[in-house]
Write a protein that holds these residues in place. Structure first.
Motif, PDB file in Angstrom:
ATOM      1  N   CYS B  54       0.799  -1.315  -0.062  1.00 27.19           N
ATOM      2  CA  CYS B  54      -0.195   0.044   0.021  1.00 27.19           C
ATOM      3  C   CYS B  54       0.880   1.185   0.095  1.00 27.19           C
ATOM      4  O   CYS B  54       0.563   2.267  -0.814  1.00 27.19           O
ATOM      5  N   ASN B  55       2.023   1.171   0.627  1.00 28.84           N
ATOM      6  CA  ASN B  55       2.921   2.384   0.611  1.00 28.84           C
ATOM      7  C   ASN B  55       3.443   2.565  -0.705  1.00 28.84           C
ATOM      8  O   ASN B  55       3.803   3.720  -1.063  1.00 28.84           O
ATOM      9  N   ASP B  73       1.403  -8.428  12.718  1.00 26.51           N
ATOM     10  CA  ASP B  73       0.135  -9.167  12.714  1.00 26.51           C
ATOM     11  C   ASP B  73      -1.043  -8.329  12.174  1.00 26.51           C
ATOM     12  O   ASP B  73      -0.732  -7.148  11.656  1.00 26.51           O
ATOM     13  N   GLY B  74      -2.057  -9.025  11.976  1.00 32.57           N
ATOM     14  CA  GLY B  74      -3.391  -8.115  11.458  1.00 32.57           C
ATOM     15  C   GLY B  74      -3.789  -6.943  12.222  1.00 32.57           C
ATOM     16  O   GLY B  74      -4.043  -6.065  11.535  1.00 32.57           O
ATOM     17  N   VAL B  75      -3.605  -7.023  13.476  1.00 34.46           N
ATOM     18  CA  VAL B  75      -4.032  -5.602  14.147  1.00 34.46           C
ATOM     19  C   VAL B  75      -2.995  -4.612  13.931  1.00 34.46           C
ATOM     20  O   VAL B  75      -3.493  -3.395  13.610  1.00 34.46           O
ATOM     21  N   GLN B  76      -1.742  -4.834  14.012  1.00 40.34           N
ATOM     22  CA  GLN B  76      -0.507  -4.011  13.659  1.00 40.34           C
ATOM     23  C   GLN B  76      -0.932  -3.365  12.469  1.00 40.34           C
ATOM     24  O   GLN B  76      -0.800  -2.208  12.045  1.00 40.34           O
ATOM     25  N   ALA B  77      -1.103  -4.295  11.292  1.00 35.78           N
ATOM     26  CA  ALA B  77      -1.183  -3.901  10.120  1.00 35.78           C
ATOM     27  C   ALA B  77      -2.098  -3.052   9.894  1.00 35.78           C
ATOM     28  O   ALA B  77      -2.125  -2.070   9.166  1.00 35.78           O
ATOM     29  N   THR B  78      -3.644  -3.413  10.297  1.00 36.33           N
ATOM     30  CA  THR B  78      -4.515  -2.544  10.103  1.00 36.33           C
ATOM     31  C   THR B  78      -4.533  -1.279  10.511  1.00 36.33           C
ATOM     32  O   THR B  78      -4.764  -0.139   9.849  1.00 36.33           O
ATOM     33  N   ARG B  79      -4.097  -1.336  11.758  1.00 35.85           N
ATOM     34  CA  ARG B  79      -3.914   0.193  12.550  1.00 35.85           C
ATOM     35  C   ARG B  79      -2.747   1.058  11.644  1.00 35.85           C
ATOM     36  O   ARG B  79      -3.152   2.255  11.336  1.00 35.85           O
ATOM     37  N   LYS B  80      -1.769   0.397  11.035  1.00 32.65           N
ATOM     38  CA  LYS B  80      -0.836   1.243  10.082  1.00 32.65           C
ATOM     39  C   LYS B  80      -1.400   1.609   9.173  1.00 32.65           C
ATOM     40  O   LYS B  80      -1.229   2.949   8.515  1.00 32.65           O
ATOM     41  N   LEU B  81      -2.151   0.616   8.468  1.00 33.91           N
ATOM     42  CA  LEU B  81      -2.737   1.205   7.245  1.00 33.91           C
ATOM     43  C   LEU B  81      -3.686   2.290   7.405  1.00 33.91           C
ATOM     44  O   LEU B  81      -3.851   3.187   6.328  1.00 33.91           O
ATOM     45  N   ARG B  82      -4.559   2.359   8.492  1.00 36.25           N
ATOM     46  CA  ARG B  82      -5.376   3.226   8.664  1.00 36.25           C
ATOM     47  C   ARG B  82      -4.643   4.801   8.880  1.00 36.25           C
ATOM     48  O   ARG B  82      -5.123   5.852   8.636  1.00 36.25           O
TER      49      ARG B  82
END
Lengths: 155, 134
Positions: B54-55, B73-82
């Motif tokens: 995405c970057n 993990d999915g939590v960290q990645a989702t937070r980062k993406l947002r």
């Protein structure tokens, strides 16, 4: 053996895997994704599941063999095994993982060891039975027959 | 299989599948592809690969992401993406079965969260919901 007889034997064997609860409807969904452009799809996905599960079972064995058990680590492995087994429809492996996780939560080492034995038993059973299923399928195809479709609501 | 490969989905969807298990990536990819040629897919083996994609400017309409993964993990990645301002629909796919486990994942910025296994019905629900919203 006649092709029709081999197909009948394959159909009965497939149904038995569902009736014994070894597989659930998710496995049929997997089978429905296989087509002429990807004839080995199910076999490849299931092989990857076996590789992944074997590694997780080894990791679990080693984690539960420690003097001080890291239950978070054990739970994480069981969690992964639950996810992959449910994704291919290995119902009894998945159900054992659900019970296993409750023992992890309670930090019950004895219960965890019992569940590990049970999950290994279920894993090897479904592995052996799926290997037999593929052997029967190969025999049908080699004899010039097609694989009979099995409907989940037919048993 | 239900429907033909070219007619099920009218809108084009660019979809990213994020899961560390190769068998699950393969299966999710096939499930999505079974909706026809309007669904384009790409796979990533952990959250960091998804964030990097995405970057690099790649846009996805929908991201199906696992919760437990190595590296990120999915939590960290989702937070980062947002945090990066990624507006894609993000759908969590997890083996978690309690609210306490699912909550941090949802709060990281998910639009939807499903328990594994991912099925055609769940994907259809997402396509229909976000086709209307989009």
């Amino acid at each position: 053996m006649e092709v029709a007889l081999m197909q009948r034997r394959l159909e009965d064997y497939t149904k038995s895997l569902f009736m014994e609860g070894l597989l659930d409807a998710q496995f049929l969904q997997l089978q429905q994704l296989q087509d002429d452009s990807n004839p080995e799809f199910v076999r490849e996905v299931v092989s990857l599941f076996f590789e992944d599960s074997q590694k997780l079972l080894n990791d679990l064995t080693s984690a539960l063999d420690q003097q001080i058990v890291d239950f978070r680590k054990v739970d994480s492995y069981v969690h992964q095994l639950k996810g992959s087994s449910s994704s291919i429809g290995a119902q009894r492996v998945k159900n054992t993982c659900i019970v296993f996780r409750t023992f992890c939560e309670e930090q019950n080492a004895e219960g965890c060891v019992r569940c590990l034995q049970q999950v290994k038993q279920e894993y090897y059973l479904v592995k052996t039975r799926l290997e037999t299923l593929y052997r029967l399928e190969q025999q049908v195809v080699a004899a010039g027959g097609s694989i009979p479709a099995v409907e989940f609501n037919s048993f | 299989m239900e429907g033909s490969k070219s007619s099920i989905i009218e809108k084009k969807f660019n979809v990213l599948i994020v899961d560390d298990a190769p068998g699950i990536r393969m299966m999710h990819n096939a499930l999505l592809k079974s909706f026809g040629s309007n669904v384009e897919t790409q796979v990533a083996e952990n959250g960091k690969v998804a964030v990097d994609l995405c970057n690099s400017g790649k846009y996805f309409d929908i991201i199906f992401i696992d919760k437990h993964m190595p590296i990120m993990d999915g939590v960290q990645a989702t937070r980062k993406l947002r945090e990066m301002g990624v507006a894609s629909v993000i759908v969590g796919i997890t083996s978690c079965d309690t609210d306490d486990e699912v909550k941090p994942f949802v709060e990281a910025g998910l639009n939807e969260c499903f328990e594994k296994p991912l099925t055609r019905e769940k994907i259809k629900f997402v396509f229909e919901k976000f086709h209307k919203d989009g």
